[in-house]
Design an enzyme around this catalytic site. Structure first.
Site, PDB file in Angstrom:
ATOM      1  CE  LYS A 177       9.912   4.261 -67.214  1.00 31.27           C
ATOM      2  NZ  LYS A 177       8.647   5.481 -66.750  1.00 31.27           N
ATOM      3  CG  ASN A 178       7.561   5.811 -70.620  1.00 31.49           C
ATOM      4  OD1 ASN A 178       7.183   5.378 -69.556  1.00 31.49           O
ATOM      5  ND2 ASN A 178       8.400   6.759 -70.995  1.00 31.49           N
TER       6      ASN A 178
ATOM      7  CB  CYS B  36       8.394  12.439 -59.593  1.00 32.20           C
ATOM      8  SG  CYS B  36       9.107  13.393 -61.456  1.00 32.20           S
TER       9      CYS B  36
ATOM     10  NE  ARG C 269       6.268  14.500 -64.862  1.00 31.47           N
ATOM     11  CZ  ARG C 269       6.518  13.059 -64.928  1.00 31.47           C
ATOM     12  NH1 ARG C 269       7.738  12.983 -63.838  1.00 31.47           N
ATOM     13  NH2 ARG C 269       6.103  11.797 -65.722  1.00 31.47           N
TER      14      ARG C 269
ATOM     15  CG  ASP D  52      11.705  10.248 -71.403  1.00 35.15           C
ATOM     16  OD1 ASP D  52      10.932   8.978 -72.108  1.00 35.15           O
ATOM     17  OD2 ASP D  52      11.674  11.236 -70.415  1.00 35.15           O
TER      18      ASP D  52
ATOM     19  NE  ARG E 279       9.776   5.083 -61.467  1.00 34.37           N
ATOM     20  CZ  ARG E 279       9.655   5.659 -62.333  1.00 34.37           C
ATOM     21  NH1 ARG E 279      11.031   6.969 -62.095  1.00 34.37           N
ATOM     22  NH2 ARG E 279       9.003   5.727 -63.181  1.00 34.37           N
TER      23      ARG E 279
END
Ligand code: EPZ
Length: 418
Positions: A22-23, A116, A121, A306, A398
């Site tokens: 995803k990243n 978030c 952020r 993460d 997500r």
């Protein structure tokens, strides 16, 4: 809103293929804007964040086709320089479009992504670098209005923190700027190198990526390309955690084992036996995990933030006390409250969490707090005696494609319920 129902206590065994990262796919999709041509991106995971990025590309005027895990973007038709608030809010990392829109259009109008679940952020590092490269930026009422003054030019940018997003935005803008840009204290995550390889395949001239200093020679023109996104190291770590907490035996394929080198030693400390090749990993977990002395999240090649929540889930039933220090985000322990509802014993103070292993967890109702926190509570639910109901699945969607299908293929008893 759908929920996940998990009947815990089953041992996970089997083989699972890991999806694209995803990243990595998100900054690569944004960067296709500066190719001004047709880019074919392979190994794209089917995630809500990816769908949001595609919507932004279409809004900007690009033509986009998706077929399976391949997304094709023709950015030659791009014509807009703004992203409406509703699209910005759909995806926290929409800030990754900032550099690409400025480099392509010479200006950009975005509403600030805002904080978030993990904290404020801020994007000060992004904005100060862009200003040095010739972008005037008005930052008011939650919107940023950017305009290139004269021409974008290369600069020596020294980052006070190796921000992943800032490194990505600077690389993209520098690829199309006049002259040379040097980024010192650059982020070294594998996703940075993947973006650099994508940009170089579009004709950019980037070197030193994956190290602390990246050099970008600006070029006049870029072109379309074909690129395959790297495997998702955090998805891999999540399936490893599911096996580790249930005493299972799993084989991961389609991974980049080198990218997992910061997490493998921690799994071995929990007592997991791990055998690897370049693209596969075999994990054999002990009946009960051992505690982990200290997990300290750091920029790559340190332990990834993460993976903090998912490894913490394992330690909730470990045979001892584990210590976690979260150095990257100021508010990344929200999952501890939910883990305690299973009967875990966790105390947090600021950026420190102390986990005292308990003999077992008990199924309960829990709510997802953020993307990786939701993965952690699912992992805990797999080991908990009885039934667990997880709500707030939009967080999970997500970042994980077909999560329940993957876990069930390894023997989990979980399904979505309305
Ligand atoms: C990327 O976020 C990832 N997201 C995050 O993954 C990941 O946790 C993070 O990098 C760190 O590895 C994507 O790639 C889409 P940062 P990013 O800029 O770029 C501070 C997930 O779960 N900072 O490296 O936003 C910031 O507040 C997500 O997949 C500034 O102070 O991370 C934070 O404390 C979560 N000023 C730290 O740096 C800035 O201008 C790390 O942020 C920018 C960042």
């Amino acid at each position: 809103m759908s929920k996940m129902k998990i009947n815990g206590g089953r041992v996970l065994n089997g083989e699972i293929a890991i999806h694209g990262a995803k990243n990595s796919v998100l900054p690569v999709l944004a960067a296709t804007l500066i190719s001004n041509g047709v880019c074919e991106i392979h190994n794209c995971p089917r995630l809500s964040d990816v769908a949001a990025a595609v919507e932004i590309l279409k809004y900007l005027g690009c033509r986009v086709w998706s077929e399976g895990s391949v997304i094709t973007i023709d950015s030659s038709t791009a014509s807009k320089n703004d992203i409406p608030d509703e699209l910005m809010r759909e995806m926290r990392s929409s800030i990754s479009f900032l550099g690409a829109i400025i480099a392509r259009m010479g200006s950009a109008k975005l509403s600030l992504p805002g904080g978030c679940e993990l904290g404020a952020r801020p994007i000060d590092l992004h904005l100060s670098a862009l200003r040095r490269m010739g972008v005037s930026i008005e930052d008011k009422f939650g919107c940023i209005d950017c305009e290139v003054e004269g021409t974008l030019h290369g600069e020596h940018i020294s980052l006070s923190f190796p921000s992943v997003g800032a490194t990505e935005n600077i690389m993209v803008v520098a690829s199309a700027a006049k002259g040379t840009t040097v980024i010192t204290n650059a982020a070294r995550e594998p996703e940075i190198s993947d973006l650099a390889r994508f940009l170089n395949s579009c004709g950019a001239k980037i070197s030193g990526y994956g190290e602390g200093t990246i050099v970008i020679e600006g070029v006049e023109k870029l072109h379309g390309t074909v690129h395959r996104v790297i495997p998702d190291r955090i998805e891999a770590a999540t399936y490893m955690a599911a096996a580790a907490i249930t005493g299972g035996n799993v084989r991961l394929t389609n991974i980049s084992t080198h990218d997992l080198s910061p997490v493998i030693p921690v799994f071995e400390e929990t007592g997991c036996g791990i055998i690897t090749t370049d693209s596969t990993l075999l994990l054999k977990a002990p009946k009960r995990p051992h505690s982990v002395q200290l997990v300290r999240t750091m920029p790559h090649p340190g332990f990834p933030t993460d993976a903090q929540a998912i490894v913490m889930a394992i330690t909730t039933i470990a045979d001892g006390t584990s210590l976690f220090v979260e150095n990257i985000f100021e508010n990344r322990f929200k999952h501890t409250w939910e883990l305690c509802r299973f009967g875990a014993s966790i105390k947090t103070e600021g950026r420190i969490a102390v986990v005292e292993g308990v003999p077992e967890l008990f199924g309960t109702q829990v709510n997802s707090t953020d993307l990786r926190g939701s993965a952690a509570i699912v992992v805990a639910g797999l080991a908990a005696e009885g039934t667990t109901i997880v709500s707030g699945l939009h967080h999970l969607d997500r970042g994980y494609e077909d999560f329940e299908r993957g876990m069930c293929s390894l023997g989990a008893d979980m399904k979505r319920i309305d």
